[in-house]
Design a protein around this motif. Structure first.
Motif, short mmCIF file in Angstrom:
data_model
loop_
_atom_site.label_atom_id
_atom_site.label_comp_id
_atom_site.label_asym_id
_atom_site.label_seq_id
_atom_site.Cartn_x
_atom_site.Cartn_y
_atom_site.Cartn_z
N SER A 157 -14.08 -9.56 -14.84
CA SER A 157 -14.17 -10.34 -13.60
C SER A 157 -12.86 -11.08 -13.38
O SER A 157 -11.98 -11.08 -14.24
N LEU A 158 -12.75 -11.73 -12.23
CA LEU A 158 -11.69 -12.71 -12.02
C LEU A 158 -12.18 -14.03 -12.61
O LEU A 158 -13.33 -14.42 -12.42
N SER A 159 -11.32 -14.73 -13.32
CA SER A 159 -11.70 -15.99 -13.96
C SER A 159 -10.91 -17.14 -13.35
O SER A 159 -9.69 -17.19 -13.46
N SER A 160 -11.62 -18.07 -12.73
CA SER A 160 -10.95 -19.16 -12.03
C SER A 160 -10.26 -20.13 -12.98
O SER A 160 -9.13 -20.57 -12.73
N THR A 161 -10.92 -20.49 -14.08
CA THR A 161 -10.35 -21.51 -14.97
C THR A 161 -9.11 -20.99 -15.70
O THR A 161 -8.09 -21.69 -15.79
N GLU A 162 -9.20 -19.78 -16.23
CA GLU A 162 -8.03 -19.21 -16.90
C GLU A 162 -6.89 -19.01 -15.91
O GLU A 162 -5.71 -19.23 -16.23
N SER A 163 -7.21 -18.59 -14.69
CA SER A 163 -6.18 -18.39 -13.68
C SER A 163 -5.49 -19.70 -13.33
O SER A 163 -4.26 -19.75 -13.14
#
Length: 439
Positions: free
Chosen positions: A314-320
């Protein structure tokens, strides 16, 4: 490594989506592919030799680490108990007053850290150091005696009583090195053992770096998702930032890492640049546009992959958000870096959730989303890479489109939503004035 372009969510997850109208789940998570000789030969192309050499070094290092422990235990009548586990980072404060690092308490923690360094040069995770130094024959890392070998668990131990022996998960190795550097800087007359340990730690991270510039979660490699390029919990960003400070950041002979040999500083600078290149290549492209980053991805194909049972591709908001903060700290960003930041922040703005908090109220069986007009912006940790909508998973590997379908225990025990990306957006507002869009 080529930038990964999303073909379809179904292809990424390599699992058939359920079609019955009654089904709650929208998909099933599957384990990460192995990093082995067969896949390297098939996928690495001209870089196959570099990858095969890397794999051989990892296996040799694993054997050497295990042999070192066995040698210590030879002739012992009693094997010491496993090391303690807990909040290791809390015992290694990095923002204390400078004078504190001269105290006996700070020195005792540093001595304990040095004693628990693995032969390869890394450290385990969740390891407190306000404890006596490691005993002869004692395991390097705690928490391995009672690990359950459950075939359905993506995080099952693949090697008996040997897991996370050298890792960057939960800030491990990175935090130990930074803490030792603080203590050494304040105790120059007694710094030699700390300097030696720091050099070994940096050498360890350099050895762990993949040929494509990324880093695995665990090294020597232990199999499973731990062998993937790991952005989860800001692991790779943490290593790159450390390389920045150990190399280019200390080029003028200042700071905690000024003592490092010039040759090692140069290698750290090169590692940061290779890591930066890997980060930029890992930004997911959807419909021709740069978006965000996944938690982890296959080092051979660049495809986002799963980690634990409830952590799907998935796309990860926190890591991004962590990656974007790192990129915005760079003094002279390249056009590619500038483009990555603009695109990443734009996606965070697009995905934010207003007017809700994730909490437990009376009558709930666990945390849920609740409307609240004055709530700060919120982000789901994971977003479907096709629909760009929040997704959630469970130990059962089922993937859902609502957090309410996650079991209460997993709903309460995991950070499904976060407000942390807001800091990246706020930082961006000042950064963009100096770095306009690159066409």
């Amino acid at each position: 490594m080529k930038k990964y372009i999303v073909p379809s969510l179904a292809a990424l997850m390599a699992a058939a989506f359920l079609t019955t109208a009654q089904a709650k789940e929208i998909g099933m998570n599957v384990p990460s592919p192995p990093l082995n000789e067969a896949r390297i030969t098939e996928l690495a192309g001209p870089q196959s030799k570099a990858w095969l050499d890397y794999l051989a070094r990892s296996k040799a290092r694993m054997t050497a680490d295990q042999d070192a422990l066995l040698a210590e235990r030879k002739g012992l009548t009693t094997i010491p108990a496993e090391p303690a586990t807990g909040n290791g980072e809390a015992t290694m404060p990095l923002k204390a007053e400078a004078a504190w690092y001269k105290t006996p308490e700070a020195r005792a923690v540093a001595d304990s850290i040095v004693s628990y360094q693995t032969p390869a040069g890394g450290w385990g995770k969740n390891q407190p150091y306000n404890v006596p130094p490691r005993q002869k024959g004692q395991a390097y890392v705690g928490g391995n005696e009672n690990r359950v070998n459950d075939p359905a668990n993506f995080d099952r131990p693949l090697i008996d009583k040997w897991s996370y022996v050298g890792t960057t998960d939960n800030g491990a190795t990175i935090t130990e090195i930074r803490y030792l550097a603080r203590v050494a800087a304040q105790n120059p007359a007694e710094a030699a053992p700390y300097h030696n340990s720091i050099v070994r730690g940096i050498e360890y991270l350099l050895a762990a770096q993949f040929p494509n510039g990324g880093w695995p979660q665990v090294w020597p490699l232990q199999g499973g998702y731990h062998d993937m390029v790991t952005l989860n919990d800001n692991a790779m960003e943490g290593v790159i930032s450390l390389m920045r400070d150990a190399g280019a950041g200390q080029a003028q002979g200042k700071g905690d890492f000024a003592f490092l040999p010039d040759a090692l500083k140069a290698r750290a600078r090169a590692a940061e640049q290779a890591g930066l290149k890997a980060l930029l290549a890992g930004q997911v492209v959807i419909d021709g546009k740069l978006t965000l980053w996944p938690q982890q991805y296959d080092p051979l194909t660049g495809q986002p992959t799963s980690a634990r049972n409830y952590e799907p591709p998935s796309l990860s908001s926190t890591e991004s958000a962590g990656i974007l903060m790192y990129l915005m700290q760079r003094p002279d960003p390249s056009p590619e870096e500038v483009k990555a930041v603009h695109a990443g922040v734009a996606m965070l703005k697009q995905l934010k959730i207003d007017g809700y908090v994730f909490k437990r109220v009376e009558g709930d069986d666990g945390r849920r989303l609740h409307a609240q007009a004055d709530a700060p912006p919120l982000w789901s940790r994971y977003y479907d890479m096709k629909a760009l909508k929040p997704i959630f998973s469970d130990r059962s590997k089922q993937i859902f489109d609502t957090v309410d379908d996650v079991s209460a225990g997993r709903r309460n025990g995991y950070a499904w939503f976060s407000t942390s990306p807001q800091k990246a957006i706020e930082t961006y507002e000042g950064w963009r004035a100096k770095h306009p869009q690159v066409k």
